[in-house]
Design an enzyme around this catalytic site. Structure first.
Site, PDB file in Angstrom:
ATOM      1  CD  GLU A   1      20.338 -62.891  17.061  1.00 43.75           C
ATOM      2  OE1 GLU A   1      19.510 -61.999  16.810  1.00 43.75           O
ATOM      3  OE2 GLU A   1      20.033 -63.947  17.638  1.00 43.75           O
TER       4      GLU A   1
ATOM      5  CG  ASN B   1      26.441 -65.790  19.926  1.00 50.08           C
ATOM      6  OD1 ASN B   1      26.879 -66.933  19.818  1.00 50.08           O
ATOM      7  ND2 ASN B   1      25.253 -65.528  20.476  1.00 50.08           N
TER       8      ASN B   1
ATOM      9  CG  HIS C   1      18.459 -71.006  18.987  1.00 48.03           C
ATOM     10  ND1 HIS C   1      18.225 -71.372  20.299  1.00 48.03           N
ATOM     11  CD2 HIS C   1      19.069 -69.796  19.031  1.00 48.03           C
ATOM     12  CE1 HIS C   1      18.678 -70.403  21.094  1.00 48.03           C
ATOM     13  NE2 HIS C   1      19.208 -69.455  20.359  1.00 48.03           N
TER      14      HIS C   1
ATOM     15  CD  GLU D   1      21.879 -67.538  22.026  1.00 50.42           C
ATOM     16  OE1 GLU D   1      20.719 -67.591  21.582  1.00 50.42           O
ATOM     17  OE2 GLU D   1      22.545 -66.487  22.036  1.00 50.42           O
TER      18      GLU D   1
ATOM     19  CG  ASP E   1      16.848 -73.918  21.832  1.00 49.40           C
ATOM     20  OD1 ASP E   1      17.188 -73.780  20.645  1.00 49.40           O
ATOM     21  OD2 ASP E   1      16.327 -72.996  22.489  1.00 49.40           O
TER      22      ASP E   1
END
Ligand code: XIL
Length: 334
Positions: free
Chosen positions: A163, A204, A240, A269, A271
């Site tokens: 990030e 990432n 996400h 990750e 979702d």
């Protein structure tokens, strides 16, 4: 590491043969699940793994562990390898949670996708309050040498830097960038390579969900860092998503995969708000459309354990029963 993988694949293939030999094409998604699991379906397409976020508090639950080992071929530590968990004070390493995660994976013959070494969040204040370049450089190098060194040969990949971008593609303000500029990226990847020469080293980030300014900024950085060879092996897109947010993912993955000297990209990750079947189908198809997209990691097993629990974004409900999104993913992979 290579021989470990070869042996693992060979054993997994032998063990799985009678099941994999069953005709799955005409069976329902449910029986596909029972016969194989998402990880084996994805591997059958030549990709590396489907994984999930975990940690001791999750896999020590028998139902969670049963679903994890049935469906997934990798675990990512949801929190136990972050800087606040692993080095809360300078030089004081607390690795019991990380050890437990790695032992769980090793014992059960699944992979570890390790996360994360250098991140502005979940960072102890002793690091964020450093004001001296040399002190920060040593802190980063010592942290990476100790944490990545401890699990060398036992993890498939590491999120080295997490990030570091703003939404407009510029570099986020953090103790790392403020003191060291983007050289913190080079020194972090160099330290990780030294600590674990076999692991694939990843950068990432989140909101890389279309070919947007942030994704372009990240690709530009990787192009520069990798100008003379492979420093960064892979790019992770957290994915996400909100409901209906999967439309740009295929273009984003293509863009990330185009970065210079990048071996892999990964959905790290995953979702999705409300876990729509169409959204999950679009994301998995976007990965399948790019051969460098080697892994898909769900950010947890069942909804109530998700960091976005109120949005019920995962593939399994509170009772660990598979949801419509599970069936959709299994169908795409079958
Ligand atoms: C989240 C975890 O899921 C939560 O349990 C924790 O409280 C906060 O962090 N991006 C990342 C992950 O890289 O490490 C974050 O995980 C989610 C966003």
């Amino acid at each position: 590491m290579k021989s470990f993988f070869t042996a693992f694949v060979a054993i997994a293939t032998i063990v799985a043969l009678p099941l994999d030999a069953r005709p799955v094409a005409e069976t329902s998604a449910l029986s596909v699940r029972a016969a194989t699991g998402l990880d084996k379906l994805f591997k059958a397409k030549g990709r590396a793994f489907v994984g999930t976020a975990s940690d001791q508090g999750r896999f020590s639950n028998a139902q969670n562990s049963a679903v994890t080992l049935r469906e997934f071929g990798s675990v990512t530590p949801e929190n136990s390898m972050k800087w606040d968990a692993t080095e809360p004070n300078p030089g004081q390493f607390t690795l019991s949670g990380a050890d437990a995660l790695v032992n769980y994976a090793t014992t059960n013959g699944i992979l570890v996708r390790a996360h994360t070494l250098v991140w502005h969040s979940q960072l102890p204040t002793w690091v964020s309050s450093i004001t001296d370049k040399t002190v920060l450089t040593s802190a980063i190098q010592n942290h990476i040498a100790t944490v990545a060194g401890r699990y060398a040969g036992k993890v498939r990949s590491w999120d080295v830097v997490n990030e570091m971008f703003n939404e407009d593609g510029s570099v986020r303000s953090s103790v790392f960038s403020n003191l060291l500029g983007t050289s913190f990226v080079d020194l972090s990847f160099a330290a990780a390579r030294k600590a674990d020469p076999e692991a694939l080293l990843y950068i990432n980030d989140f909101n890389l969900d279309s070919a947007n300014a942030k994704a372009k900024g990240l690709v530009n950085l990787v192009n520069t860092v990798n100008a003379n060879g492979v420093v960064i092996d892979g790019i992770g897109t957290q994915t996400h998503l909100g409901a209906g947010g999967a439309g740009g993912v295929a273009a984003a993955i293509k863009l990330l995969a185009s970065a210079k000297n990048v071996k892999e990209v990964a959905i790290t990750e995953l979702d999705i708000g409300q876990a729509g079947a169409a959204d999950y189908t679009a994301v998995v198809n976007a990965c399948l459309a790019e051969t460098k997209c080697q892994s898909i990691t769900l950010w947890g097993v069942r909804d109530p354990d998700s960091w976005r629990a109120s949005e019920t974004p995962l593939l399994f409900d509170a009772n660990f029963a598979d949801k419509a999104a599970y069936t959709a993913v299994a169908k795409v992979l079958a």
